[in-house]
Design an enzyme around this catalytic site. Structure first.
Site, PDB file in Angstrom:
ATOM      1  N   SER A  20      43.402   9.021 -10.450  1.00  0.00           N
ATOM      2  CA  SER A  20      43.802  10.171 -10.094  1.00  0.00           C
ATOM      3  C   SER A  20      42.655  10.202  -8.580  1.00  0.00           C
ATOM      4  CB  SER A  20      42.737  11.605 -10.492  1.00  0.00           C
ATOM      5  OG  SER A  20      42.737  12.645  -9.754  1.00  0.00           O
ATOM      6  N   SER A  22      42.601  12.368  -6.471  1.00  0.00           N
ATOM      7  CA  SER A  22      41.893  13.894  -6.468  1.00  0.00           C
ATOM      8  C   SER A  22      40.289  13.374  -5.346  1.00  0.00           C
ATOM      9  CB  SER A  22      42.090  14.767  -7.581  1.00  0.00           C
ATOM     10  OG  SER A  22      42.034  15.407  -7.867  1.00  0.00           O
ATOM     11  N   LYS A  71      42.348  21.005 -20.194  1.00  0.00           N
ATOM     12  CA  LYS A  71      42.312  22.355 -20.110  1.00  0.00           C
ATOM     13  C   LYS A  71      42.360  23.904 -20.826  1.00  0.00           C
ATOM     14  CE  LYS A  71      45.615  20.492 -15.957  1.00  0.00           C
ATOM     15  NZ  LYS A  71      46.344  20.633 -15.552  1.00  0.00           N
ATOM     16  N   ASP A 107      46.976  25.207 -10.265  1.00  0.00           N
ATOM     17  CA  ASP A 107      48.278  24.240 -10.204  1.00  0.00           C
ATOM     18  C   ASP A 107      49.773  25.253 -10.468  1.00  0.00           C
ATOM     19  OD1 ASP A 107      47.737  21.612 -11.363  1.00  0.00           O
ATOM     20  OD2 ASP A 107      47.605  22.105 -13.391  1.00  0.00           O
ATOM     21  N   ALA A 135      51.767  22.513 -17.587  1.00  0.00           N
ATOM     22  CA  ALA A 135      51.990  22.566 -15.734  1.00  0.00           C
ATOM     23  C   ALA A 135      53.265  23.362 -15.395  1.00  0.00           C
ATOM     24  CB  ALA A 135      52.861  21.048 -15.261  1.00  0.00           C
ATOM     25  N   TYR A 235      55.303  13.113  -9.253  1.00  0.00           N
ATOM     26  CA  TYR A 235      55.665  12.657  -8.434  1.00  0.00           C
ATOM     27  C   TYR A 235      56.138  11.416  -8.074  1.00  0.00           C
ATOM     28  CZ  TYR A 235      51.265  12.992 -10.292  1.00  0.00           C
ATOM     29  OH  TYR A 235      49.744  12.986 -10.856  1.00  0.00           O
TER      30      TYR A 235
HETATM   31  P1  NAP Z   1      53.243  18.920 -21.138  1.00  0.00           P
HETATM   32  O1  NAP Z   1      51.878  19.593 -21.540  1.00  0.00           O
HETATM   33  O2  NAP Z   1      53.157  17.673 -22.122  1.00  0.00           O
HETATM   34  O3  NAP Z   1      54.695  19.437 -20.983  1.00  0.00           O
HETATM   35  C1  NAP Z   1      56.171  18.620 -21.582  1.00  0.00           C
HETATM   36  C2  NAP Z   1      57.052  19.504 -21.072  1.00  0.00           C
HETATM   37  O4  NAP Z   1      58.570  18.807 -21.213  1.00  0.00           O
HETATM   38  C3  NAP Z   1      57.265  20.059 -22.201  1.00  0.00           C
HETATM   39  O5  NAP Z   1      57.775  21.601 -22.212  1.00  0.00           O
HETATM   40  C4  NAP Z   1      58.773  19.699 -23.197  1.00  0.00           C
HETATM   41  O6  NAP Z   1      59.339  20.287 -23.940  1.00  0.00           O
HETATM   42  C5  NAP Z   1      59.433  18.995 -21.994  1.00  0.00           C
HETATM   43  N1  NAP Z   1      59.781  17.878 -22.792  1.00  0.00           N
HETATM   44  C6  NAP Z   1      58.755  16.976 -23.052  1.00  0.00           C
HETATM   45  N2  NAP Z   1      60.382  15.665 -23.531  1.00  0.00           N
HETATM   46  C7  NAP Z   1      61.359  16.305 -23.172  1.00  0.00           C
HETATM   47  C8  NAP Z   1      63.456  16.504 -23.924  1.00  0.00           C
HETATM   48  N3  NAP Z   1      63.341  15.403 -23.896  1.00  0.00           N
HETATM   49  N4  NAP Z   1      63.610  17.129 -23.139  1.00  0.00           N
HETATM   50  C9  NAP Z   1      63.125  18.071 -22.625  1.00  0.00           C
HETATM   51  N5  NAP Z   1      62.159  18.617 -22.363  1.00  0.00           N
HETATM   52  C10 NAP Z   1      61.177  17.985 -22.717  1.00  0.00           C
HETATM   53  O7  NAP Z   1      53.409  18.098 -20.138  1.00  0.00           O
HETATM   54  P2  NAP Z   1      52.387  18.638 -18.843  1.00  0.00           P
HETATM   55  O8  NAP Z   1      51.302  18.781 -19.325  1.00  0.00           O
HETATM   56  O9  NAP Z   1      53.259  20.193 -18.327  1.00  0.00           O
HETATM   57  O10 NAP Z   1      54.273  17.830 -17.426  1.00  0.00           O
HETATM   58  C11 NAP Z   1      54.986  18.462 -17.374  1.00  0.00           C
HETATM   59  C12 NAP Z   1      55.470  16.605 -15.914  1.00  0.00           C
HETATM   60  O11 NAP Z   1      55.407  17.592 -14.783  1.00  0.00           O
HETATM   61  C13 NAP Z   1      54.880  15.452 -15.570  1.00  0.00           C
HETATM   62  O12 NAP Z   1      55.685  14.524 -16.028  1.00  0.00           O
HETATM   63  C14 NAP Z   1      53.591  15.719 -15.346  1.00  0.00           C
HETATM   64  O13 NAP Z   1      53.413  14.471 -15.206  1.00  0.00           O
HETATM   65  C15 NAP Z   1      53.999  16.804 -14.019  1.00  0.00           C
HETATM   66  N6  NAP Z   1      53.218  17.421 -14.151  1.00  0.00           N
HETATM   67  C16 NAP Z   1      53.283  17.384 -12.267  1.00  0.00           C
HETATM   68  C17 NAP Z   1      52.034  18.106 -11.451  1.00  0.00           C
HETATM   69  C18 NAP Z   1      52.055  17.903 -10.217  1.00  0.00           C
HETATM   70  O14 NAP Z   1      50.975  18.558  -9.492  1.00  0.00           O
HETATM   71  N7  NAP Z   1      52.928  17.519  -9.701  1.00  0.00           N
HETATM   72  C19 NAP Z   1      50.815  18.625 -11.816  1.00  0.00           C
HETATM   73  C20 NAP Z   1      51.549  18.783 -13.678  1.00  0.00           C
HETATM   74  C21 NAP Z   1      52.003  17.646 -14.050  1.00  0.00           C
HETATM   75  P3  NAP Z   1      59.287  20.136 -25.842  1.00  0.00           P
HETATM   76  O15 NAP Z   1      58.099  20.924 -26.545  1.00  0.00           O
HETATM   77  O16 NAP Z   1      61.055  20.748 -26.030  1.00  0.00           O
HETATM   78  O17 NAP Z   1      58.851  18.852 -25.685  1.00  0.00           O
END
Ligand code: NAP
Length: 287
Positions: A20, A22, A71, A107, A135, A235
């Site tokens: 992290s 953070s 979370k 977030d 997210a 990112y």
């Molecule tokens: P998560 O809870 O596991 O959610 C992942 C999402 O992606 C789900 O809606 C999933 O849909 C979808 N997905 C995965 N594979 C897919 C595919 N092949 N086609 C279509 N949809 C697909 O993960 P999360 O914590 O929300 O994180 C999501 C992304 O955001 C990650 O890349 C993470 O690194 C990034 N993130 C960035 C920040 C930031 O501060 N910038 C903060 C948090 C997260 P299904 O239900 O259809 O599988």
């Protein structure tokens, strides 16, 4: 920065946490503002979550951040949860107020503030949100609370998070002035018609994240248009293939780096009541 008998502790719990950014961000902010506090990471296994939170309460910490996979589960150990975190169904920041643990989710707030950096006003048009995971939930709720008129949540109908997409839409329609609907991400025609009438497209799926940097979350990129701001919360890499393709069409774009910075800044403000000194921290860790 000198550790004293008065030094307060803030920390990150979850697993894994060692990667992290953070600690760097918060310790630099404490140093720049001359606050007697320190931020550490504690790798916390699922079975130890309750013990860890009891310990943090007993140690009278300033507060803590919570990351994957805790979370949602952390909520059962808290005394109060903010209305937005309640709607999102997840907490990433906890403040200790004289022994009472209060949960927030920063977030979505971090994401909306990052949009301001690219010059996008969320009230100015309709939004397409790809994904309905953790997210995406915070972004959807915060965007709806902040005045997005119409929100299309695009998620695979056969995906794990589709029921969550439906729950989010119901909550938004019942509790905010935004109109939300859910569209099957596999229905290319329906997805295209939503994108054509929207001014913001946000990728909150993990599609395009390293190491699978060739992947794009849309099957048909022909519906991207120059009036669209395309924002990817990934990112790593800094420029996903979605952003590269959108730039070719002339879309304004932004990546997830500043969402990360601003969700931390919002947590910092909750704990200390002070604004994180964004510019030096951005220059040191986010360029
Ligand atoms: P998560 O809870 O596991 O959610 C992942 C999402 O992606 C789900 O809606 C999933 O849909 C979808 N997905 C995965 N594979 C897919 C595919 N092949 N086609 C279509 N949809 C697909 O993960 P999360 O914590 O929300 O994180 C999501 C992304 O955001 C990650 O890349 C993470 O690194 C990034 N993130 C960035 C920040 C930031 O501060 N910038 C903060 C948090 C997260 P299904 O239900 O259809 O599988």
């Amino acid at each position: 920065m000198e550790i004293t008998g008065h030094t307060r502790l803030a920390c990150l719990i979850g697993s894994p946490v060692a990667h992290s950014i953070s600690p760097m961000m918060h310790n630099e902010a404490f140093r720049l503002l001359d606050l007697d506090a320190v931020y550490l990471c504690f790798d916390t296994k699922d079975k130890d979550l309750g013990t860890m939170i009891r310990a943090l309460r007993d140690m009278n910490v300033l507060g803590f951040n919570v990351t994957m996979p805790d979370k949602e589960r952390v909520m059962e150990y808290l005394d109060e949860i903010s209305p937005a975190a309640q709607m999102i169904g997840a907490v990433n920041t906890v403040k200790n107020e004289n022994g009472r643990l209060i949960g927030y989710n920063t977030d979505g707030e971090g994401y909306l503030r990052s949009l301001e950096d690219v010059g996008y006003d969320v009230t100015s048009g309709d939004m397409c949100l790809l994904g309905a995971g953790g997210a995406a939930s915070s972004i959807a709720i915060q965007a709806a609370l902040s005045g997005v008129p119409v929100l299309h949540i695009l998620n695979r109908k056969n995906g794990r998070s589709y029921p969550n997409a439906m729950r989010l839409a119901d909550q938004i329609n019942a509790g905010t002035g935004c109109h939300a609907d859910v569209v099957d991400l596999n229905d290319a025609e329906a997805v295209c018609s939503c994108i054509k009438t929207s001014t913001l497209l946000t990728n909150a799926t993990s599609v395009g994240m390293a190491p699978h940097t060739d992947a794009v979350p849309l099957t048909d990129l022909s519906c991207l248009h120059p009036g669209l701001t395309v924002s990817d919360i990934i990112y790593n890499p800094r420029r996903t293939r979605l952003l590269i393709e959108a730039e070719k069409i002339g879309c304004r774009t932004g990546n997830g780096l500043y969402m990360l910075l601003y969700q931390g800044a919002a947590a910092f403000h909750i704990w200390t009541g002070q604004d994180m000194p964004i510019e030096p921290i951005r220059a040191k860790y986010f360029c």
